[in-house]
Each structure stands twice: as C-alpha cells, then as structure tokens.
Design an enzyme around this catalytic site. Sequence first.
Site, PDB file in Angstrom:
ATOM      1  N   ASP A 296       0.859  -0.956   0.140  1.00 34.75           N
ATOM      2  CA  ASP A 296      -0.305  -0.077   0.222  1.00 34.75           C
ATOM      3  C   ASP A 296       0.659   1.384   0.158  1.00 34.75           C
ATOM      4  OD1 ASP A 296      -2.427   1.589   0.190  1.00 34.75           O
ATOM      5  OD2 ASP A 296      -2.325   1.608   2.266  1.00 34.75           O
ATOM      6  N   GLU A 343       1.168  -0.479  -5.046  1.00 34.79           N
ATOM      7  CA  GLU A 343       0.180   0.155  -4.939  1.00 34.79           C
ATOM      8  C   GLU A 343       0.891   1.842  -5.597  1.00 34.79           C
ATOM      9  OE1 GLU A 343      -1.917   3.497  -4.581  1.00 34.79           O
ATOM     10  OE2 GLU A 343      -1.757   2.866  -2.377  1.00 34.79           O
ATOM     11  N   ASP A 396     -11.474   0.813  -1.370  1.00 35.55           N
ATOM     12  CA  ASP A 396     -11.499   2.597  -0.972  1.00 35.55           C
ATOM     13  C   ASP A 396     -12.566   3.347  -1.663  1.00 35.55           C
ATOM     14  OD1 ASP A 396      -9.612   2.806   1.608  1.00 35.55           O
ATOM     15  OD2 ASP A 396      -7.913   3.394  -0.156  1.00 35.55           O
TER      16      ASP A 396
END
Length: 494
Positions: A296, A343, A396
């Site tokens: 991430d 990411e 998200d």
Amino acid sequence: MLNDEKPPADCMDRRRVGVLLHLTSLPGFGPCGSLGPEAHNFTAFLADCGISVWQMLPVGPTQMGGSPYQTSSVHAGSPRLIALEYMRDRGWLDGLPELTGGDADAVKSSALRRAWDGFRRRAEPSDHHALEAFAEENAYWLRDYGLFRALHEEQQSCWWAWPLPLRHRDPSALDKARGRLARDIDYIVFEQFQFFAQWQALRDHANGLGIKLFGDMPIFVAHDSAEVWAHPEDFELEPDGSPRVVAGVPPDYFSATGQRWGNPLYRWEQMQADGFRFWLDRVRTQMRLFDMVRIDHFRGFESHWEIPAQEEFAINGRWVKALGDELFERLHQRFGRLPLIAEDLGVITEEVEALRRKYRLPGMKVLQFAFSGDPDNPYLPFHHDRDSVVYTGTHDNDTSLGWYESLDEGTRAYVDAYLGYPGEPMPWPLVRCALASRAHLAILPMQDVLGLGGTHRMNVPGTAEGNWTWRFEWGQVDEELPGKLREMIRLYAR
C-alpha cells in the site's frame, strides 16, 4: 528496465482473475468473518467460478475504528479472525457460545480463553510440541508482541503513557513484567499459534484448488504498536514517545485537504544502518502468509508526505526523500524475485515509476478512475501494461454500481459510449472491461461480482465511522453466477 511484454514469473505467470474480499466480510458464525468453514467454502466457490486469486486486506490485530490498516503488530494475526469451530472439534472447547449483539467480540475473547484452558488440559503431546516449535520459530517478533499486548491489557493505555521504565524498556522492568504477566503472555502465544495454524490450513486448501492468496501490506505502522514500542529508534519520535512528524498524503481524488493518517514516519538512515532488519522481518512474515502481496502507498518508498505532528490537516506537509531503492535492493538480495504488487495510484512521479520498474513490481489500474474524458488517462484500458493489475474498484472506492449511479449525466453517457452502449446492467460492462484488459491480473471486488449498490461499500476514505463492517450473504449469490463467470473467464482467456 522491465519489458512490458514479459510479465513477472512469480505472481503474474499467466492471465488470471481474482476477487477482492476481506476475511471479515465472509458470512457465518461470529461478529465478523473468520478462518473457519466459511473461508474454506469461499475458496471452493472461487474454484467453481474459475477464479484463481483471492485478495484480502491486512489481517493484523485492529485498533479502535476497526481499520485493517492500523494494527498493533505488523506480524501478528487478528484474534477476531480465529475460528472457534476448529477448537471445538479438537475437544478444547465445549460447544460454541452465542455470538450476536454488541458484546460478541467480548464473548468470543472469553471463549478463546476457555479454549486455551482446554488445550492445556486435553491437547495431545504433539500439539504442545507444535506450540513450542511455533514460539521458537517466531521469536523474532512474538517475544516483543506477547509482552506488548500483555502490558497493554494490564496498563489499559497506549505504550507512551506507561510508567517510564516500561515505556523505555528498562531490562529490569521488562523481566519483572514477563514474570508477572507470564500466564497472559502464554495465552497470547497460543492465540497466535492458532491463528497461524488455521491460516496454513486455509492456504493449503486454497493452493490445492489452484487459488493464490493475495495480501496487503501497509507501508506505515500504527504508533501504538509492538514494533514502535520495541524499536523506537526506527521511527521519528520525540523523547517522550510522541511522534515528531506523521504520515499522510496531500490533497487528492479522495480529499480536498489531503489525508492525515497519523502514523509515525521512519528514520530511513537508521534502518539502512542495521541492514533494514525491520523490513526483512516484515516481508518474511508476509511471505509466510501470502503467495503475493500488495504494498500500500508505494509512492512513499521514493518520497513520503511529512506532516508536523501538531498540524491538524495534511495540507501543511512536504515531500521528503525515502530510501526505497536501497531497501528494495536489500530485499532482492535476501529473497530474490519479490511477489509484490505496487499500489501506485494517484499522482506518480517519474522517480516513483522508475523505482517500481527497476524491481519489476507490477502496478495498479483502477477503471473507476479512467473516465475523465482525457485520452491520456493512464487508467483507460488501452494504456494498461501486461505488467499491471486492473481493478474495477478497490476497497476505498464505491461499488461499481454505486459509482455509476452517482455519475453526472454527461460522464455516464461517456462511460456508456466507451463501453459500447452495453445491454447488460452495471457493473457487468465494467467487469468485462477489466477482464478484456491486457493486464495479466484482473481483480473484482466481491460487491461487483454480486452486483451490489453503494450501500455495500467497504470504506469511505477520510471518515472514521461506518467502515470495514460489510459482510456478504450466500443468499446474494445467484445459482447461475459460477457458470456466468466461468464463461467470461474462458472468453477473456483468464
């Protein structure tokens, strides 16, 4: 430089499709989904659909708010994910408690304690030997975590509010605490032993069905965590343990004022000086859990957004260089080819892109970001590399149906035109778009597989309430869905 036409051999070996569903979103017994029978049922469902990747969110012990991206350890598994059914079946627990209502987590925690007592009295010698071997093998993180959690429960406060000898890890104070809290520490070790045993059973089952487990590793760690307490020298902290600066991102697609995450930032030079021990240990644990892992906020390995701790909003920060190149070189030396996904969403600089490509890390493409009307938009399908992972949306994002229904009339008309005015209802046209992409891996959130609207989204970034609680039900799965997915996967050669 990575050749875009040659996908990485480890985690992108062929065209695949996966489903994004966090373990807590599984149906069944308990306050949230777990490693129990429903996890095995879900892998069987994926195999029936022809799906070969199961992606989930981080699986560590969550804190207040329930975010899987704020955990009290980067190594430990969440006790909420442990399945009581297996301990009942082994004879360590007499029946299953009623786990409904607001106190379900407390009731489950009490049942886990009873299962530990049952293990001590009834387990086979081989089980006790396995527990001892687990504790020894995982001592590199478990010794600190066990004491941290026991102290946390004893002190009922964050570690920087503990008495000074404990806060600063005075050896004499720690020895006394280990003696005083020995029973609690032993239970915590047993708890982790059960988590990893159940996890291994799930991974073996999934791999046996041809399904890879795809994890998620946050770049930063929570301030109130075992790692920050055990190694404060690795983090930008004041002498009293409070953060000097914290992590976040500047204004972006999700927030006009940016996001102030509040995690302490790393002292990269200190980490480099000890050979990046923290990261070697962390990746070692992740490789034990998953076949492939998303990192991430990969952006932060090249430069991170540094916010003075006293600032309320992220907008008053600055970019500071990190040592990502040196870190990934060390990881490559230790582990060889890394089955990692970067990411790399948002505003990505040439330096970040160069770092990703140097270490042959596939990036991400999200179709919900593609329809701005700009033909240079990197998320449009014809810009996708084979060396990438395409998503309809992520945890998200809104669900794809919810996203589509929220678009203004002009944007919705553009989406329809781009997708060829499809006759199928959303989200299936976007699903087909993902499956048709050149990207070697396509990931579909379970909400999109089920065709669910925006009330079923997992998280709204920048908000603290109402997130991370969504669960699906088997009644939402149409009996024709596996056959439909198998045909689509065959059609798009995944």
